[in-house]
Design a protein around this motif. Sequence first.
Motif, PDB file in Angstrom:
ATOM      1  N   GLY A  21       0.792  -1.222   0.000  1.00 44.67           N
ATOM      2  CA  GLY A  21       0.000   0.000   0.000  1.00 44.67           C
ATOM      3  C   GLY A  21       0.824   1.272   0.000  1.00 44.67           C
ATOM      4  N   ASP A  22       2.152   1.138  -0.178  1.00 43.95           N
ATOM      5  CA  ASP A  22       3.035   2.311  -0.131  1.00 43.95           C
ATOM      6  C   ASP A  22       3.020   3.044  -1.471  1.00 43.95           C
ATOM      7  OD1 ASP A  22       4.870   4.122   0.795  1.00 43.95           O
ATOM      8  OD2 ASP A  22       6.606   2.846   0.392  1.00 43.95           O
ATOM      9  N   ILE A  23       1.815   3.432  -1.901  1.00 39.82           N
ATOM     10  CA  ILE A  23       1.622   4.083  -3.191  1.00 39.82           C
ATOM     11  C   ILE A  23       0.722   5.299  -2.994  1.00 39.82           C
ATOM     12  CG2 ILE A  23       0.415   3.849  -5.417  1.00 39.82           C
ATOM     13  CD1 ILE A  23       3.013   2.484  -5.572  1.00 39.82           C
ATOM     14  N   ASN A  24       1.084   6.411  -3.628  1.00 37.88           N
ATOM     15  CA  ASN A  24       0.227   7.598  -3.645  1.00 37.88           C
ATOM     16  C   ASN A  24      -0.331   7.778  -5.047  1.00 37.88           C
ATOM     17  OD1 ASN A  24       0.732   8.572  -0.923  1.00 37.88           O
ATOM     18  ND2 ASN A  24       2.776   9.096  -1.638  1.00 37.88           N
ATOM     19  N   VAL A  25      -1.625   8.057  -5.135  1.00 33.89           N
ATOM     20  CA  VAL A  25      -2.227   8.338  -6.435  1.00 33.89           C
ATOM     21  C   VAL A  25      -2.916   9.693  -6.380  1.00 33.89           C
ATOM     22  CG1 VAL A  25      -2.559   5.908  -7.026  1.00 33.89           C
ATOM     23  CG2 VAL A  25      -4.392   7.140  -5.851  1.00 33.89           C
ATOM     24  N   SER A  26      -3.022  10.322  -7.548  1.00 33.82           N
ATOM     25  CA  SER A  26      -3.787  11.555  -7.691  1.00 33.82           C
ATOM     26  C   SER A  26      -4.514  11.480  -9.025  1.00 33.82           C
ATOM     27  CB  SER A  26      -2.883  12.785  -7.610  1.00 33.82           C
ATOM     28  OG  SER A  26      -1.828  12.703  -8.553  1.00 33.82           O
ATOM     29  N   PHE A  27      -5.597  12.235  -9.137  1.00 36.86           N
ATOM     30  CA  PHE A  27      -6.449  12.151 -10.323  1.00 36.86           C
ATOM     31  C   PHE A  27      -6.691  13.536 -10.908  1.00 36.86           C
ATOM     32  CE2 PHE A  27      -8.305   8.780  -7.401  1.00 36.86           C
ATOM     33  CZ  PHE A  27      -7.524   7.755  -7.919  1.00 36.86           C
ATOM     34  N   GLU A  28      -6.708  13.604 -12.248  1.00 38.75           N
ATOM     35  CA  GLU A  28      -7.047  14.860 -12.921  1.00 38.75           C
ATOM     36  C   GLU A  28      -8.427  14.751 -13.555  1.00 38.75           C
ATOM     37  OE1 GLU A  28      -4.215  17.075 -15.548  1.00 38.75           O
ATOM     38  OE2 GLU A  28      -5.763  16.685 -17.064  1.00 38.75           O
ATOM     39  N   PHE A  29      -9.242  15.796 -13.350  1.00 39.74           N
ATOM     40  CA  PHE A  29     -10.550  15.916 -13.987  1.00 39.74           C
ATOM     41  C   PHE A  29     -10.573  17.214 -14.792  1.00 39.74           C
ATOM     42  CE2 PHE A  29     -11.292  13.620  -9.940  1.00 39.74           C
ATOM     43  CZ  PHE A  29     -11.818  12.443 -10.440  1.00 39.74           C
ATOM     44  N   PHE A  30     -11.581  17.332 -15.665  1.00 37.55           N
ATOM     45  CA  PHE A  30     -11.750  18.604 -16.369  1.00 37.55           C
ATOM     46  C   PHE A  30     -13.172  19.109 -16.157  1.00 37.55           C
ATOM     47  CE2 PHE A  30     -12.817  15.389 -19.598  1.00 37.55           C
ATOM     48  CZ  PHE A  30     -14.012  15.861 -20.111  1.00 37.55           C
ATOM     49  N   PRO A  31     -13.368  20.422 -16.178  1.00 36.02           N
ATOM     50  CA  PRO A  31     -14.705  20.984 -15.903  1.00 36.02           C
ATOM     51  C   PRO A  31     -15.681  20.616 -17.017  1.00 36.02           C
ATOM     52  CG  PRO A  31     -13.173  22.705 -16.579  1.00 36.02           C
ATOM     53  CD  PRO A  31     -12.355  21.471 -16.404  1.00 36.02           C
ATOM     54  N   PRO A  32     -16.877  20.156 -16.680  1.00 33.81           N
ATOM     55  CA  PRO A  32     -17.843  19.702 -17.686  1.00 33.81           C
ATOM     56  C   PRO A  32     -18.500  20.867 -18.423  1.00 33.81           C
ATOM     57  CG  PRO A  32     -18.825  19.588 -15.516  1.00 33.81           C
ATOM     58  CD  PRO A  32     -17.391  20.000 -15.301  1.00 33.81           C
ATOM     59  N   ALA A  33     -18.869  20.608 -19.695  1.00 39.95           N
ATOM     60  CA  ALA A  33     -19.489  21.647 -20.525  1.00 39.95           C
ATOM     61  C   ALA A  33     -20.981  21.419 -20.728  1.00 39.95           C
ATOM     62  CB  ALA A  33     -18.794  21.708 -21.884  1.00 39.95           C
ATOM     63  N   THR A  34     -21.475  20.224 -20.379  1.00 37.72           N
ATOM     64  CA  THR A  34     -22.897  19.903 -20.557  1.00 37.72           C
ATOM     65  C   THR A  34     -23.414  19.208 -19.314  1.00 37.72           C
ATOM     66  OG1 THR A  34     -22.504  17.688 -21.472  1.00 37.72           O
ATOM     67  CG2 THR A  34     -22.468  19.544 -23.037  1.00 37.72           C
ATOM     68  N   PRO A  35     -24.743  19.169 -19.126  1.00 38.31           N
ATOM     69  CA  PRO A  35     -25.309  18.437 -17.980  1.00 38.31           C
ATOM     70  C   PRO A  35     -24.915  16.961 -17.971  1.00 38.31           C
ATOM     71  CG  PRO A  35     -26.963  19.882 -18.936  1.00 38.31           C
ATOM     72  CD  PRO A  35     -25.782  19.919 -19.871  1.00 38.31           C
ATOM     73  N   SER A  39     -22.771  15.071 -15.020  1.00 41.92           N
ATOM     74  CA  SER A  39     -23.189  13.849 -14.333  1.00 41.92           C
ATOM     75  C   SER A  39     -22.074  12.813 -14.354  1.00 41.92           C
ATOM     76  CB  SER A  39     -24.451  13.291 -15.001  1.00 41.92           C
ATOM     77  OG  SER A  39     -24.826  12.076 -14.402  1.00 41.92           O
ATOM     78  N   LEU A  40     -21.392  12.681 -15.502  1.00 34.66           N
ATOM     79  CA  LEU A  40     -20.288  11.737 -15.623  1.00 34.66           C
ATOM     80  C   LEU A  40     -19.141  12.113 -14.692  1.00 34.66           C
ATOM     81  CD1 LEU A  40     -18.986   9.323 -17.119  1.00 34.66           C
ATOM     82  CD2 LEU A  40     -18.138  10.966 -18.815  1.00 34.66           C
ATOM     83  N   LEU A  41     -18.831  13.408 -14.625  1.00 35.13           N
ATOM     84  CA  LEU A  41     -17.760  13.867 -13.746  1.00 35.13           C
ATOM     85  C   LEU A  41     -18.025  13.478 -12.301  1.00 35.13           C
ATOM     86  CD1 LEU A  41     -15.324  15.575 -12.790  1.00 35.13           C
ATOM     87  CD2 LEU A  41     -16.842  17.558 -12.820  1.00 35.13           C
ATOM     88  N   TRP A  42     -19.207  13.810 -11.790  1.00 32.86           N
ATOM     89  CA  TRP A  42     -19.459  13.595 -10.368  1.00 32.86           C
ATOM     90  C   TRP A  42     -19.612  12.123 -10.024  1.00 32.86           C
ATOM     91  CZ3 TRP A  42     -17.633  17.096  -7.580  1.00 32.86           C
ATOM     92  CH2 TRP A  42     -17.619  18.411  -8.023  1.00 32.86           C
ATOM     93  N   SER A  43     -20.085  11.318 -10.962  1.00 37.31           N
ATOM     94  CA  SER A  43     -20.126   9.874 -10.697  1.00 37.31           C
ATOM     95  C   SER A  43     -18.696   9.326 -10.631  1.00 37.31           C
ATOM     96  CB  SER A  43     -20.946   9.139 -11.768  1.00 37.31           C
ATOM     97  OG  SER A  43     -20.315   9.220 -13.034  1.00 37.31           O
ATOM     98  N   SER A  44     -17.790   9.879 -11.460  1.00 38.14           N
ATOM     99  CA  SER A  44     -16.388   9.455 -11.438  1.00 38.14           C
ATOM    100  C   SER A  44     -15.700   9.902 -10.151  1.00 38.14           C
ATOM    101  CB  SER A  44     -15.640  10.012 -12.653  1.00 38.14           C
ATOM    102  OG  SER A  44     -16.149   9.468 -13.847  1.00 38.14           O
ATOM    103  N   VAL A  45     -15.981  11.126  -9.716  1.00 37.16           N
ATOM    104  CA  VAL A  45     -15.420  11.618  -8.455  1.00 37.16           C
ATOM    105  C   VAL A  45     -15.854  10.712  -7.304  1.00 37.16           C
ATOM    106  CG1 VAL A  45     -15.483  13.498  -6.768  1.00 37.16           C
ATOM    107  CG2 VAL A  45     -15.191  14.019  -9.204  1.00 37.16           C
ATOM    108  N   GLN A  46     -17.135  10.369  -7.264  1.00 31.60           N
ATOM    109  CA  GLN A  46     -17.653   9.517  -6.189  1.00 31.60           C
ATOM    110  C   GLN A  46     -17.060   8.113  -6.236  1.00 31.60           C
ATOM    111  OE1 GLN A  46     -21.854   9.890  -6.891  1.00 31.60           O
ATOM    112  NE2 GLN A  46     -21.965  11.958  -6.044  1.00 31.60           N
ATOM    113  N   ARG A  47     -16.824   7.605  -7.453  1.00 29.42           N
ATOM    114  CA  ARG A  47     -16.254   6.266  -7.594  1.00 29.42           C
ATOM    115  C   ARG A  47     -14.802   6.224  -7.126  1.00 29.42           C
ATOM    116  NH1 ARG A  47     -16.061   0.928  -7.471  1.00 29.42           N
ATOM    117  NH2 ARG A  47     -15.326  -0.125  -9.357  1.00 29.42           N
TER     118      ARG A  47
END
Length: 299
Positions: A21-35, A39-47
């Motif tokens: 478990g000695d691993i650090n991860v980070s994630f990049e997202f981009f701001p959504p342009a449509t509804p 929805s896809l962004l926030w479901s991915s954030v929650q996952r």
Amino acid sequence: MAFHHAQHAQILNQSLSELNGDINVSFEFFPPATPEMESLLWSSVQRLAPLAPKFVSVTYGANSGVRDRTHNVIERIQQQTDLVAAPHLTLVDASDEELIALAQQYWQSGIRNIVALRGDLPAGSAKPTRFACDLVKLLRSVADFDISVAAYPEVHPDAANAQADLINLKRKIDAGANSAITQFFFDIESYLRFRDRCVVAGIEAEIIPGILPVTNFNQLKRFAGMTNVAIPAWLHRQFEGLDDDPATRQLVGANVAIDMVKVLAREGVKDFHFYTLNRAELTYAICHTLGVRPQVAAQ
């Protein structure tokens, strides 16, 4: 040959099992342009949130509309999740005064991490006179941010040569950046050689590999064309004939990225930054392979 391949795979898997478990991860997202994209962004954030990333970054466009969406996403992450939000910040189309005001606003709202970039120049713009190192200095003058900058194992498209690009990275680190996140790549040797060259140049900051899980090869070719990233012949062959087969593309993309992180982990890499393209599936699977598991809150 088959025996040596199996032995190599066993060594890689054994190396992963010993990371504990000695691993650090980070994630990049981009701001959504449509509804729908929102929805896809926030479901991915929650996952992905249960994997307890070190931070999640949100990209930043050169026009005010995209910038506003970036700020909105950052605020929502900050207010509604336990994640560490790291907005991208660029010099393009913003004065020092505007950037200082925005940095102060971020600090006052609890933002402590920033990804500092020069930004893509608009078509036909004059040669730049301000660079990412200037933005790092500016942020350091405002508050004690944790600052990430960009690095380019295969050389920035605007750089005169590899040495000039390396000198520019050292300027950013010397200006106060804490770490560098690389452009995505597929030639692992190019990353490892670059990491060695950074050490020789006196760059002691962590050089975090940026990993792009591929599901759309045509989209990848466009990205690579804009960013000076080489697509190896073997990767072309992996996706050949799969334009109308998204399910198989997903499996191939996962396999490619998992093989990459296995080799990088064996080479001592402990931090990985994933360009999610606002999709969680492949990134989650790759993190699972690295031994990153959902964090269960204490009762």
